[in-house]
Design a protein around this motif. Sequence first.
Motif, PDB file in Angstrom:
ATOM      1  N   SER A   1       0.585  -1.304   0.051  1.00  0.00           N
ATOM      2  CA  SER A   1      -0.146  -0.049   0.112  1.00  0.00           C
ATOM      3  C   SER A   1       0.789   1.366  -0.071  1.00  0.00           C
ATOM      4  O   SER A   1       0.587   2.373  -0.708  1.00  0.00           O
ATOM      5  CB  SER A   1      -0.886  -0.185   1.191  1.00  0.00           C
ATOM      6  N   LEU A   2       1.959   1.403   1.050  1.00  0.00           N
ATOM      7  CA  LEU A   2       2.909   2.288   0.695  1.00  0.00           C
ATOM      8  C   LEU A   2       3.483   2.529  -0.499  1.00  0.00           C
ATOM      9  O   LEU A   2       3.593   3.633  -0.865  1.00  0.00           O
ATOM     10  CB  LEU A   2       3.925   2.253   2.119  1.00  0.00           C
ATOM     11  N   CYS A   3       3.733   1.314  -1.403  1.00  0.00           N
ATOM     12  CA  CYS A   3       4.492   1.385  -2.466  1.00  0.00           C
ATOM     13  C   CYS A   3       3.541   2.324  -3.479  1.00  0.00           C
ATOM     14  O   CYS A   3       4.011   3.115  -4.340  1.00  0.00           O
ATOM     15  CB  CYS A   3       4.873   0.112  -3.270  1.00  0.00           C
ATOM     16  N   ARG A   4       2.223   1.918  -3.434  1.00  0.00           N
ATOM     17  CA  ARG A   4       1.226   2.731  -4.416  1.00  0.00           C
ATOM     18  C   ARG A   4       1.116   4.098  -4.052  1.00  0.00           C
ATOM     19  O   ARG A   4       1.037   4.956  -4.950  1.00  0.00           O
ATOM     20  CB  ARG A   4      -0.276   1.787  -4.048  1.00  0.00           C
ATOM     21  N   HIS A   5       1.039   4.390  -2.658  1.00  0.00           N
ATOM     22  CA  HIS A   5       0.890   5.600  -2.230  1.00  0.00           C
ATOM     23  C   HIS A   5       2.399   6.477  -2.920  1.00  0.00           C
ATOM     24  O   HIS A   5       2.160   7.419  -3.436  1.00  0.00           O
ATOM     25  CB  HIS A   5       1.030   5.900  -0.872  1.00  0.00           C
TER      26      HIS A   5
ATOM     27  N   ALA B   1       5.502 -10.064  -8.901  1.00  0.00           N
ATOM     28  CA  ALA B   1       4.563  -9.626  -9.729  1.00  0.00           C
ATOM     29  C   ALA B   1       3.490  -8.461  -9.166  1.00  0.00           C
ATOM     30  O   ALA B   1       3.394  -7.323  -9.904  1.00  0.00           O
ATOM     31  CB  ALA B   1       3.483 -10.681 -10.063  1.00  0.00           C
ATOM     32  N   LEU B   2       3.095  -8.581  -7.997  1.00  0.00           N
ATOM     33  CA  LEU B   2       2.205  -7.523  -7.238  1.00  0.00           C
ATOM     34  C   LEU B   2       2.999  -6.346  -7.067  1.00  0.00           C
ATOM     35  O   LEU B   2       2.337  -5.069  -7.592  1.00  0.00           O
ATOM     36  CB  LEU B   2       1.699  -8.048  -6.176  1.00  0.00           C
ATOM     37  N   GLY B   3       4.077  -6.375  -6.555  1.00  0.00           N
ATOM     38  CA  GLY B   3       4.829  -5.205  -6.231  1.00  0.00           C
ATOM     39  C   GLY B   3       5.316  -4.508  -7.605  1.00  0.00           C
ATOM     40  O   GLY B   3       5.114  -3.191  -7.642  1.00  0.00           O
ATOM     41  N   LEU B   4       5.709  -5.017  -8.532  1.00  0.00           N
ATOM     42  CA  LEU B   4       6.102  -4.347  -9.780  1.00  0.00           C
ATOM     43  C   LEU B   4       4.633  -3.901 -10.446  1.00  0.00           C
ATOM     44  O   LEU B   4       4.704  -2.846 -11.074  1.00  0.00           O
ATOM     45  CB  LEU B   4       6.598  -5.344 -10.799  1.00  0.00           C
ATOM     46  N   GLU B   5       3.672  -4.407 -10.226  1.00  0.00           N
ATOM     47  CA  GLU B   5       2.350  -4.139 -10.692  1.00  0.00           C
ATOM     48  C   GLU B   5       2.061  -2.536 -10.144  1.00  0.00           C
ATOM     49  O   GLU B   5       1.419  -1.739 -10.510  1.00  0.00           O
ATOM     50  CB  GLU B   5       1.386  -4.995 -10.593  1.00  0.00           C
ATOM     51  N   LEU B   6       2.403  -2.557  -8.630  1.00  0.00           N
ATOM     52  CA  LEU B   6       1.882  -1.391  -8.117  1.00  0.00           C
ATOM     53  C   LEU B   6       2.973  -0.467  -8.186  1.00  0.00           C
ATOM     54  O   LEU B   6       2.846   0.856  -7.409  1.00  0.00           O
ATOM     55  CB  LEU B   6       1.905  -1.745  -6.462  1.00  0.00           C
ATOM     56  N   GLY B   7       3.905  -0.489  -8.737  1.00  0.00           N
ATOM     57  CA  GLY B   7       4.984   0.697  -9.091  1.00  0.00           C
ATOM     58  C   GLY B   7       6.530   0.356  -8.522  1.00  0.00           C
ATOM     59  O   GLY B   7       7.277   1.189  -8.660  1.00  0.00           O
ATOM     60  N   ALA B   8       6.748  -0.867  -7.803  1.00  0.00           N
ATOM     61  CA  ALA B   8       8.025  -1.046  -7.423  1.00  0.00           C
ATOM     62  C   ALA B   8       9.166  -1.235  -8.634  1.00  0.00           C
ATOM     63  O   ALA B   8       8.587  -1.664  -9.829  1.00  0.00           O
ATOM     64  CB  ALA B   8       8.126  -2.190  -6.631  1.00  0.00           C
TER      65      ALA B   8
END
Length: 226
Positions: free
Chosen positions: A61-65, A88-95
């Motif tokens: 959630s912090l990554c998305r923010h 996969a999820l982290g890169l999708e959220l912007g990592a």
Amino acid sequence: MRILIAEDNNALREGLCDLLAGDGHDCHPAADGLTARALFDAAPFPVVILDVVMPGMDGLSLCRHIRSTAPHSQILILSARGECFDRALGLELGADDYVAKPFDPAELRARIKGMARRAGGPPIGETQFQMDDLWIDPLRLTARRSGEDNIPLNPRELAVLRLLYRHAGIPVSRNTLFDECWGRDYFPNSRALDQYISALRQRIERQPRQPRIIETVRGIGYRYPR
């Protein structure tokens, strides 16, 4: 390079700070997601290391923010969870990158080195920099603390702070201060310099008589102790 390290494991958080500080990075630790978000919102970091499971606010959630507010910050996800899921999820959220625990310190240092290079940014003379809890904005000629009004600076005051920042931990001689901040044709006057520094301290230090930004080094000059 300023790096935000959000990790709830005390030993690992301190170890990461020590590891990366050894490479010259300015590390800012946070033990939970909400603290990390507050630190980032106060002054965005060019590089961020995030644990996934944290109290208050999880790392994803912090990554998305962070990605929604600072698209150019470099974000590395650090987690012991299943690699495929997190990556996969982290890169999708912007990592920008992912390292699984336990990790090889040399590999992590190499990843951070690449991220710092990509984060790059303009030199100190053009971008904000931090001295203790004070943020200096050269473009706007202001300094500020979180939740407080801006402190206006003139170009010479900025030059003094920038010079001390660039030599953090190292005494800067009076002659160097005169040469760099007043000009080589200026005739040095120690009393005038002391008065100037005293006046600047009154405006930027929380406790001018116990300075944490401009420290006197007797017989030499001044220092930002960091």
